[in-house]
Structures are given as structure tokens and as C-alpha cells.
Write a protein that holds these residues in place. Structure first.
Motif, PDB file in Angstrom:
ATOM      1  N   MET A 100       0.852  -1.180   0.000  1.00  0.00           N
ATOM      2  CA  MET A 100       0.000   0.000   0.000  1.00  0.00           C
ATOM      3  C   MET A 100       0.895   1.241   0.000  1.00  0.00           C
ATOM      4  O   MET A 100       1.895   1.283   0.679  1.00  0.00           O
ATOM      5  N   SER A 101       0.479   2.235  -0.778  1.00  0.00           N
ATOM      6  CA  SER A 101       1.268   3.452  -0.932  1.00  0.00           C
ATOM      7  C   SER A 101       0.437   4.686  -0.625  1.00  0.00           C
ATOM      8  O   SER A 101      -0.788   4.640  -0.600  1.00  0.00           O
ATOM      9  N   ASN A 102       1.129   5.795  -0.424  1.00  0.00           N
ATOM     10  CA  ASN A 102       0.502   7.100  -0.214  1.00  0.00           C
ATOM     11  C   ASN A 102       0.465   7.853  -1.533  1.00  0.00           C
ATOM     12  O   ASN A 102       1.412   7.774  -2.326  1.00  0.00           O
ATOM     13  N   TYR A 103      -0.612   8.604  -1.762  1.00  0.00           N
ATOM     14  CA  TYR A 103      -0.759   9.365  -2.994  1.00  0.00           C
ATOM     15  C   TYR A 103      -1.310  10.750  -2.682  1.00  0.00           C
ATOM     16  O   TYR A 103      -2.001  10.944  -1.697  1.00  0.00           O
ATOM     17  N   ARG A 104      -0.995  11.711  -3.556  1.00  0.00           N
ATOM     18  CA  ARG A 104      -1.606  13.036  -3.502  1.00  0.00           C
ATOM     19  C   ARG A 104      -2.192  13.316  -4.876  1.00  0.00           C
ATOM     20  O   ARG A 104      -1.498  13.195  -5.886  1.00  0.00           O
ATOM     21  N   ILE A 105      -3.459  13.671  -4.890  1.00  0.00           N
ATOM     22  CA  ILE A 105      -4.152  13.944  -6.145  1.00  0.00           C
ATOM     23  C   ILE A 105      -4.505  15.430  -6.169  1.00  0.00           C
ATOM     24  O   ILE A 105      -5.091  15.950  -5.220  1.00  0.00           O
ATOM     25  N   ASP A 106      -4.109  16.100  -7.256  1.00  0.00           N
ATOM     26  CA  ASP A 106      -4.413  17.519  -7.438  1.00  0.00           C
ATOM     27  C   ASP A 106      -5.606  17.674  -8.373  1.00  0.00           C
ATOM     28  O   ASP A 106      -5.694  16.993  -9.395  1.00  0.00           O
ATOM     29  N   PHE A 107      -6.503  18.579  -8.023  1.00  0.00           N
ATOM     30  CA  PHE A 107      -7.675  18.884  -8.831  1.00  0.00           C
ATOM     31  C   PHE A 107      -7.490  20.284  -9.392  1.00  0.00           C
ATOM     32  O   PHE A 107      -7.134  21.204  -8.654  1.00  0.00           O
ATOM     33  N   ALA A 108      -7.727  20.437 -10.695  1.00  0.00           N
ATOM     34  CA  ALA A 108      -7.490  21.727 -11.339  1.00  0.00           C
ATOM     35  C   ALA A 108      -8.651  22.113 -12.242  1.00  0.00           C
ATOM     36  O   ALA A 108      -9.331  21.264 -12.810  1.00  0.00           O
ATOM     37  N   ARG A 109      -8.843  23.417 -12.372  1.00  0.00           N
ATOM     38  CA  ARG A 109      -9.823  23.991 -13.288  1.00  0.00           C
ATOM     39  C   ARG A 109      -9.009  24.677 -14.384  1.00  0.00           C
ATOM     40  O   ARG A 109      -8.078  25.416 -14.097  1.00  0.00           O
ATOM     41  N   GLU A 110      -9.363  24.418 -15.631  1.00  0.00           N
ATOM     42  CA  GLU A 110      -8.657  25.053 -16.747  1.00  0.00           C
ATOM     43  C   GLU A 110      -9.379  26.323 -17.161  1.00  0.00           C
ATOM     44  O   GLU A 110     -10.584  26.318 -17.400  1.00  0.00           O
ATOM     45  N   ILE A 111      -8.613  27.400 -17.252  1.00  0.00           N
ATOM     46  CA  ILE A 111      -9.144  28.678 -17.705  1.00  0.00           C
ATOM     47  C   ILE A 111      -8.239  29.150 -18.842  1.00  0.00           C
ATOM     48  O   ILE A 111      -7.031  29.334 -18.643  1.00  0.00           O
ATOM     49  N   LEU A 112      -8.812  29.299 -20.008  1.00  0.00           N
ATOM     50  CA  LEU A 112      -8.067  29.660 -21.218  1.00  0.00           C
ATOM     51  C   LEU A 112      -6.893  28.715 -21.455  1.00  0.00           C
ATOM     52  O   LEU A 112      -5.804  29.117 -21.847  1.00  0.00           O
ATOM     53  N   GLY A 113      -7.112  27.433 -21.172  1.00  0.00           N
ATOM     54  CA  GLY A 113      -6.093  26.419 -21.408  1.00  0.00           C
ATOM     55  C   GLY A 113      -5.024  26.303 -20.352  1.00  0.00           C
ATOM     56  O   GLY A 113      -4.128  25.482 -20.469  1.00  0.00           O
ATOM     57  N   VAL A 114      -5.116  27.122 -19.305  1.00  0.00           N
ATOM     58  CA  VAL A 114      -4.123  27.086 -18.228  1.00  0.00           C
ATOM     59  C   VAL A 114      -4.749  26.441 -16.993  1.00  0.00           C
ATOM     60  O   VAL A 114      -5.792  26.891 -16.525  1.00  0.00           O
ATOM     61  N   PRO A 115      -4.128  25.368 -16.471  1.00  0.00           N
ATOM     62  CA  PRO A 115      -4.704  24.718 -15.287  1.00  0.00           C
ATOM     63  C   PRO A 115      -4.383  25.481 -13.996  1.00  0.00           C
ATOM     64  O   PRO A 115      -3.244  25.899 -13.774  1.00  0.00           O
ATOM     65  N   PHE A 116      -5.400  25.691 -13.178  1.00  0.00           N
ATOM     66  CA  PHE A 116      -5.255  26.315 -11.869  1.00  0.00           C
ATOM     67  C   PHE A 116      -5.712  25.314 -10.818  1.00  0.00           C
ATOM     68  O   PHE A 116      -6.854  24.854 -10.863  1.00  0.00           O
ATOM     69  N   THR A 117      -4.838  24.982  -9.895  1.00  0.00           N
ATOM     70  CA  THR A 117      -5.170  24.011  -8.851  1.00  0.00           C
ATOM     71  C   THR A 117      -6.246  24.587  -7.942  1.00  0.00           C
ATOM     72  O   THR A 117      -6.099  25.689  -7.422  1.00  0.00           O
ATOM     73  N   VAL A 118      -7.324  23.825  -7.752  1.00  0.00           N
ATOM     74  CA  VAL A 118      -8.411  24.258  -6.872  1.00  0.00           C
ATOM     75  C   VAL A 118      -8.456  23.427  -5.591  1.00  0.00           C
ATOM     76  O   VAL A 118      -9.207  23.756  -4.677  1.00  0.00           O
TER      77      VAL A 118
END
Length: 65
Positions: free
Chosen positions: A1-19
């Protein structure tokens, strides 16, 4: 079993911003960690589906230890 971090992003004009990010302490594989993070993110924000707040969810670089 491993640890993970998942990032969620919203794309605005093709640029991802982490939310937001979700850490998963134990998962058998990256796919299970991703699914668990999607559910947790939705619950944290009080929404039915994580896609209401983000366009993409990715396992962060170096998120697995």
C-alpha cells in the motif's frame, strides 16, 4: 500500500489552476487512489460530482511515497 496526492485543477483559457488537493494515505494502486480522492473531494465541497469544481484530477508528481 502506498501514499498518494491527487491535485484537482480547473482550466481557464487552457491554463490549469489548482483548486484543491487530496491526500490518500493507503491505496493498492494509483487508480484506486484516484477514485478515492475524487469521492473525497466531492464530499469536502458538498457536491455530487468532483467535475462540478474541477476539470481534471491527476496524481501529483512525487505524490507517491
Amino acid at each position: 500500500m502506498s501514499n498518494y496526492r491527487i491535485d484537482f485543477a480547473r482550466e481557464i483559457l487552457g491554463v490549469p489552476f489548482t483548486v484543491g488537493s487530496v491526500g490518500i494515505q493507503r491505496a493498492r494502486d494509483p487508480e484506486r487512489a484516484l477514485r478515492a480522492a475524487e469521492l473525497r473531494f466531492a464530499r469536502q465541497h458538498g457536491i455530487g460530482d468532483w467535475r462540478e469544481r474541477a476539470d481534471r484530477a491527476v496524481i501529483a508528481e512525487g505524490g507517491r511515497t
